[in-house]
Enzyme design. Sequence first.
Site: not given
Ligand code: AMP
Length: 299
Positions: A166, A49, A54
Amino acid sequence: MIKTPASGAASRSHDAEPVVARTVTELRTTVAGWRREGLTVGLVPTMGALHAGHLSLVAESLATCDRTIVSIFVNPKQFAPGEDLDSYPRTWDSDLAALREAGAHAVFAPLPAEMYPAGHATTVSVSGLTDCLDGIARPGFFDGVATVVAKLFLQAGADRAFFGEKDYQQLLVVRRMAADLDIPIAVIGCPTVREADGLALSSRNAYLSAPERAKAPRLHAEMQTAARRIRSGDGDVSAACADAVAALQADGFGPIDYIELRDAETLAEVTAMGAEARPARLFAAARLGETRLIDNIPV
Ligand code: AMP
């Protein structure tokens, strides 16, 4: 503000379709080929997603490593019963298109049975850093994260891995885990990407109704207000946090899991900020309708 990734499309280094690896063997074969060429490898673990947050991690990896792997795996072990494992957004086609456009070299997208075959019985658990914040609000969450990330690190054998601030507590937990298990990988933290109104980008923002989306930036706004008060030396950290909680509740948020000031390295609670203070961050988690929002900012 939606920040364009540091090097963004400019870092697109090739026109080839990303390799899609579904198994650990396919991933290892791909990485072994790169290693024979003497190339460095970056890893960006995600649950898919994909959004600009990301993609900022992908851009950072592309800018600092020869080859970039993005993993997409909705990790069942980090969801508690009753959480949103089944409804978590899965957007494979647009994720792959975004990664192709960004210039990622490989996408690792294993099925749950590849990551956790029958008989899987090992959990990686990090203590200390997980005794607060989401470690309390989401029991078992960090065991699930540490276990899957340890596996991804060992499967990919990358030089560097990129995580968003984040999820700041997660970043610290993962860094601790890699150091404690002697996994030779540098864990790099990257700044939070936000919407123009301050809301931190998150795959879960897709759950927000239009009125909730309009209200959601209040979380970041109240955190900034509290941070300003704390910085200004009016000093009373707990009053600033309690006022932020009250303001959010008045705005229709709730329950508020926490708004707390903590040491940026150890996550020890910080009750006052003096001139000599170590770096601290303000952490918040609050529900808005059915959606749980988290955020953190430096103070
Ligand atoms: P997730 O898919 O939510 O597990 O996130 C995957 C990676 O993307 C993790 O390292 C999160 O910290 C990073 N991430 C998610 N949202 C953000 C954002 N708004 N800014 C920077 N990194 C993000």
